[in-house]
Design a protein around this motif. Structure first.
Motif, PDB file in Angstrom:
ATOM      1  N   ALA A 250       0.826  -1.211   0.000  1.00  0.00           N
ATOM      2  CA  ALA A 250       0.000   0.000   0.000  1.00  0.00           C
ATOM      3  C   ALA A 250       0.862   1.264   0.000  1.00  0.00           C
ATOM      4  N   LEU A 251       1.987   1.222   0.710  1.00  0.00           N
ATOM      5  CA  LEU A 251       2.831   2.415   0.809  1.00  0.00           C
ATOM      6  C   LEU A 251       3.647   2.671  -0.456  1.00  0.00           C
ATOM      7  N   TRP A 252       3.761   1.689  -1.343  1.00  0.00           N
ATOM      8  CA  TRP A 252       4.596   1.882  -2.528  1.00  0.00           C
ATOM      9  C   TRP A 252       4.070   3.003  -3.427  1.00  0.00           C
ATOM     10  N   ARG A 253       2.814   3.381  -3.240  1.00  0.00           N
ATOM     11  CA  ARG A 253       2.253   4.471  -4.032  1.00  0.00           C
ATOM     12  C   ARG A 253       2.996   5.792  -3.789  1.00  0.00           C
ATOM     13  N   PHE A 254       3.728   5.862  -2.686  1.00  0.00           N
ATOM     14  CA  PHE A 254       4.448   7.100  -2.382  1.00  0.00           C
ATOM     15  C   PHE A 254       5.764   7.233  -3.163  1.00  0.00           C
ATOM     16  N   TRP A 255       6.246   6.127  -3.740  1.00  0.00           N
ATOM     17  CA  TRP A 255       7.512   6.211  -4.474  1.00  0.00           C
ATOM     18  C   TRP A 255       7.241   6.675  -5.901  1.00  0.00           C
ATOM     19  N   PRO A 256       8.070   7.551  -6.467  1.00  0.00           N
ATOM     20  CA  PRO A 256       9.349   8.032  -5.956  1.00  0.00           C
ATOM     21  C   PRO A 256       9.202   9.188  -4.958  1.00  0.00           C
ATOM     22  N   ALA A 257      10.238   9.363  -4.149  1.00  0.00           N
ATOM     23  CA  ALA A 257      10.238  10.430  -3.157  1.00  0.00           C
ATOM     24  C   ALA A 257      10.149  11.790  -3.836  1.00  0.00           C
ATOM     25  N   ASP A 258       9.380  12.685  -3.218  1.00  0.00           N
ATOM     26  CA  ASP A 258       9.287  14.048  -3.749  1.00  0.00           C
ATOM     27  C   ASP A 258      10.517  14.862  -3.396  1.00  0.00           C
ATOM     28  N   VAL A 259      10.988  14.745  -2.157  1.00  0.00           N
ATOM     29  CA  VAL A 259      12.222  15.413  -1.749  1.00  0.00           C
ATOM     30  C   VAL A 259      12.969  14.534  -0.748  1.00  0.00           C
ATOM     31  N   HIS A 260      14.243  14.270  -1.033  1.00  0.00           N
ATOM     32  CA  HIS A 260      15.177  13.765  -0.030  1.00  0.00           C
ATOM     33  C   HIS A 260      15.894  14.990   0.534  1.00  0.00           C
ATOM     34  N   PHE A 261      15.691  15.300   1.815  1.00  0.00           N
ATOM     35  CA  PHE A 261      16.436  16.381   2.461  1.00  0.00           C
ATOM     36  C   PHE A 261      17.745  15.819   3.004  1.00  0.00           C
ATOM     37  N   VAL A 262      18.880  16.437   2.649  1.00  0.00           N
ATOM     38  CA  VAL A 262      20.189  15.965   3.105  1.00  0.00           C
ATOM     39  C   VAL A 262      21.087  17.156   3.399  1.00  0.00           C
ATOM     40  N   GLY A 263      22.131  16.908   4.181  1.00  0.00           N
ATOM     41  CA  GLY A 263      23.184  17.898   4.343  1.00  0.00           C
ATOM     42  C   GLY A 263      24.113  17.858   3.134  1.00  0.00           C
ATOM     43  N   LYS A 264      24.779  18.951   2.872  1.00  0.00           N
ATOM     44  CA  LYS A 264      25.608  19.020   1.660  1.00  0.00           C
ATOM     45  C   LYS A 264      26.768  18.028   1.692  1.00  0.00           C
ATOM     46  N   ASP A 265      27.148  17.562   2.884  1.00  0.00           N
ATOM     47  CA  ASP A 265      28.268  16.628   2.989  1.00  0.00           C
ATOM     48  C   ASP A 265      27.930  15.234   2.470  1.00  0.00           C
ATOM     49  N   ILE A 266      26.639  14.919   2.349  1.00  0.00           N
ATOM     50  CA  ILE A 266      26.275  13.586   1.850  1.00  0.00           C
ATOM     51  C   ILE A 266      25.531  13.674   0.512  1.00  0.00           C
ATOM     52  N   LEU A 267      25.693  14.789  -0.168  1.00  0.00           N
ATOM     53  CA  LEU A 267      24.994  14.963  -1.446  1.00  0.00           C
ATOM     54  C   LEU A 267      25.486  13.967  -2.498  1.00  0.00           C
ATOM     55  N   ARG A 268      26.789  13.713  -2.535  1.00  0.00           N
ATOM     56  CA  ARG A 268      27.333  12.825  -3.555  1.00  0.00           C
ATOM     57  C   ARG A 268      26.655  11.458  -3.525  1.00  0.00           C
ATOM     58  N   PHE A 269      26.441  10.933  -2.339  1.00  0.00           N
ATOM     59  CA  PHE A 269      25.832   9.613  -2.213  1.00  0.00           C
ATOM     60  C   PHE A 269      24.393   9.609  -2.721  1.00  0.00           C
ATOM     61  N   HIS A 270      23.673  10.694  -2.447  1.00  0.00           N
ATOM     62  CA  HIS A 270      22.260  10.768  -2.817  1.00  0.00           C
ATOM     63  C   HIS A 270      22.035  11.181  -4.272  1.00  0.00           C
ATOM     64  N   ALA A 271      22.933  11.969  -4.809  1.00  0.00           N
ATOM     65  CA  ALA A 271      22.714  12.514  -6.153  1.00  0.00           C
ATOM     66  C   ALA A 271      23.463  11.743  -7.240  1.00  0.00           C
ATOM     67  N   ILE A 272      24.408  10.882  -6.844  1.00  0.00           N
ATOM     68  CA  ILE A 272      25.157  10.093  -7.831  1.00  0.00           C
ATOM     69  C   ILE A 272      24.904   8.606  -7.605  1.00  0.00           C
ATOM     70  N   TYR A 273      25.295   8.102  -6.443  1.00  0.00           N
ATOM     71  CA  TYR A 273      25.171   6.668  -6.191  1.00  0.00           C
ATOM     72  C   TYR A 273      23.709   6.214  -6.207  1.00  0.00           C
ATOM     73  N   TRP A 274      22.847   6.933  -5.497  1.00  0.00           N
ATOM     74  CA  TRP A 274      21.466   6.492  -5.324  1.00  0.00           C
ATOM     75  C   TRP A 274      20.704   6.422  -6.652  1.00  0.00           C
ATOM     76  N   PRO A 275      20.715   7.479  -7.473  1.00  0.00           N
ATOM     77  CA  PRO A 275      20.012   7.320  -8.766  1.00  0.00           C
ATOM     78  C   PRO A 275      20.632   6.256  -9.659  1.00  0.00           C
ATOM     79  N   ALA A 276      21.954   6.085  -9.547  1.00  0.00           N
ATOM     80  CA  ALA A 276      22.597   5.033 -10.351  1.00  0.00           C
ATOM     81  C   ALA A 276      22.137   3.649  -9.889  1.00  0.00           C
ATOM     82  N   PHE A 277      22.091   3.423  -8.573  1.00  0.00           N
ATOM     83  CA  PHE A 277      21.592   2.142  -8.060  1.00  0.00           C
ATOM     84  C   PHE A 277      20.165   1.891  -8.553  1.00  0.00           C
ATOM     85  N   LEU A 278      19.331   2.902  -8.436  1.00  0.00           N
ATOM     86  CA  LEU A 278      17.922   2.739  -8.790  1.00  0.00           C
ATOM     87  C   LEU A 278      17.738   2.483 -10.278  1.00  0.00           C
TER      88      LEU A 278
END
Length: 523
Positions: A250-278
């Motif tokens: 039932a909760l899968w209807r929420f994907w994809p996330a509208d906003v991932h809030f992150v600190g700038k120090d972990i942006l690389r992981f969220h903006a490069i690795y994560w979309p590549a994994f997905l």
């Protein structure tokens, strides 16, 4: 007032449990909370996730330093983050821990999916690794100081050589660049987007995604000598919480996330690795990753060694919860670095909250108590010439049933994560209301024009209702108190309800102060 009902998914990073929470953790989650609350006010279906990242070498070492088993250590520190969420009054729908069984199952499922699609292979890793960052760095990113080598973050690095599974990140370089080009709003703010694109254009190498030199992590399916790289483990939490690997939950209807809030120090992981994994797994990518800046303390970089770490719970104890929530998003444009100054917090509390908003509410409601028998006056039949500019500036409907422009403008700014600009706009309207009450002097009208006095007080009451409704996401407890004092029914506190005037005759309770001014401004 509302658009068609839709599903909104907002996340904080899951916080690393090697230490207790600080102002940075509170700040990131607060932004997500305000946006979640705004979307609920807008009639949307919201899922808001936060939690803790509990695996990796850094946690293993921190537990060892405390003489504790890693699970017992993470149980203790994770509770501190739960306590922060409660004390900051976050409205999260779930709190995930990466040591939960549901998460281990999701990680294993994603690994197998990547493996089946030919995205993972076994090899050996040799290179520079920062335990503090749980990240690998290329030779061109390493600097040396006093015989010690450091990552760009300032974390010390060590040379590591061990068997490792790899993710074929190098094959996703051009696809990522094409993705960024097709989705210009995926990374925000713009400066961070530019940094990520520049990094990717500089070349991507395959990513080591397992370790054998420590044991505290999710086991690699089929090869338990390896634990998963902590960032593959951690990032998966965002889909674990929605029921992955079942994409029919039932909760899968929420994907994809509208906003991932992150600190700038972990942006690389969220903006490069994560979309590549997905993308490699054939799953949809998030709509946006927003990287905010860092806080300093009275002009100094925050550091445990200096002893100037800002404890958000201590701030709440001293200044009250809602003034702290307000200040953190009012003081600095979200996305930029900011400097925490005690005198600035006191100034915002005393000036904008107590004087501008609190005093306006107390004056208006006290006048209604004394001069209208504590009963809400009827809406004015026709707006007087002196009222037109005030009504426009304070977000009243341009015509019966039409959306209030102020709410629409605030919503547009929040959807761009411009929290400070949204608050600036609302408080500009509050200043207009203070100017209006000063000009019209309803206390004097009692002697000369009772009908006009009632009209003026009704306009002020309507304006306060708008302000209290719009500010609920930022200061939920205080605005609930104000809406109670305004006699706004619980079912009429959504944005859509602003289009319907309150009926005359409602009994208003005696007002009480919304904010307590701070007299001691010592730094």
């Amino acid at each position: 007032m509302t658009s068609e009902r839709r599903s909104i998914y907002l996340t904080t990073p899951i916080y690393y449990v090697n230490d207790k929470p600080h102002i940075g953790h509170a700040y990131t989650s607060l932004a997500a909370d305000v946006l979640a609350r705004w979307h609920r006010l807008s009639g949307h279906d919201v899922h808001f996730l936060t939690g803790t990242d509990e695996h990796g070498q850094k946690v293993e070492k921190a537990a060892e330093a405390k003489g504790m088993d890693p699970q017992a250590f993470t149980d203790t520190v994770s509770e501190a983050f739960r306590e922060l969420a409660l004390r900051m009054n976050y409205s999260n729908d779930d709190f995930i821990r990466t040591t939960e069984e549901r998460h281990k199952l999701a990680c294993a499922a994603l690994w197998k999916r990547l493996e089946e699609r030919g995205e993972i292979y076994l090899g050996h890793y040799e290179g520079w690794y920062a335990v503090r960052d749980e990240a690998f760095y290329g030779p061109d990113e390493i600097t040396e100081r006093d015989g010690q080598k450091f990552a760009p973050t300032g974390a010390p690095v060590e040379w590591v050589r061990e068997p490792s599974y790899f993710f074929r990140l190098s094959q996703w370089q051009e696809k990522l660049l094409a993705f960024y080009d097709a989705n210009p709003d995926f990374i925000a703010p713009q400066t961070r987007r530019n940094e990520v694109i520049s990094f990717v254009k500089g070349g991507l190498t395959d990513l080591s995604i397992s370790r054998t030199s420590f044991k505290w992590g999710v086991k690699v399916p089929g090869d338990e000598a390896h634990v998963m790289y902590v960032w593959l483990d951690a990032l998966t939490n965002y889909i674990t919480a929605l029921g992955y690997p079942s994409e029919y939950e039932a909760l899968w209807r929420f994907w994809p996330a509208d906003v991932h809030f992150v600190g700038k120090d972990i942006l690389r992981f969220h903006a490069i690795y994560w979309p590549a994994f997905l993308m490699a797994a054939g799953l949809p990518t998030p709509r946006r990753v927003f990287a905010h800046g860092w806080w300093t303390n009275e002009g100094q970089k925050i550091s445990k060694s200096v002893g100037n770490v800002i404890d958000p719970l201590a701030l709440i104890d001293e200044f009250g919860l809602d003034p702290v929530r307000f200040f953190l998003l009012r003081e600095v444009p979200f996305g930029q670095d900011g400097d925490f100054q005690r005198k600035a917090l006191v100034g915002r509390l005393n000036g904008e909250l107590a004087d501008a908003l609190g005093n306006l509410a107390n004056r208006t409601l006290s006048l209604i108590q004394r001069n209208c028998e504590g009963v809400l006056p009827a809406p004015a039949a026709v707006a007087a010439e002196a009222d037109i500019a005030f009504l426009a500036a304070t977000g009243h409907a341009d015509a019966p049933g039409s959306p209030a422009w102020l709410a629409a403008k605030v919503g547009a700014l929040l959807n761009e994560q411009k929290f400070d600009a949204a608050l600036t706009l609302v408080f500009a309207s509050i200043r207009e209301a203070n100017g209006y009450i000063t000009r019209e002097q309803p206390w004097a009208l009692k002697k000369t024009d009772l009908a006009r006095m009632r009209d003026v007080l009704r306009h002020l009451h309507d304006a306060l209702r708008v302000f209290a409704t719009l500010l609920q996401p930022f200061m939920p407890q205080t605005m609930e108190k104000l809406l109670d004092q305004l006699a706004v029914p619980a079912g009429a506190r959504q944005l859509a309800a602003l289009a319907t005037p309150l009926p005359e005759g409602a009994a208003l309770p005696p007002p009480s102060p919304l904010f307590q001014k701070i007299q001691d401004v010592a730094a």
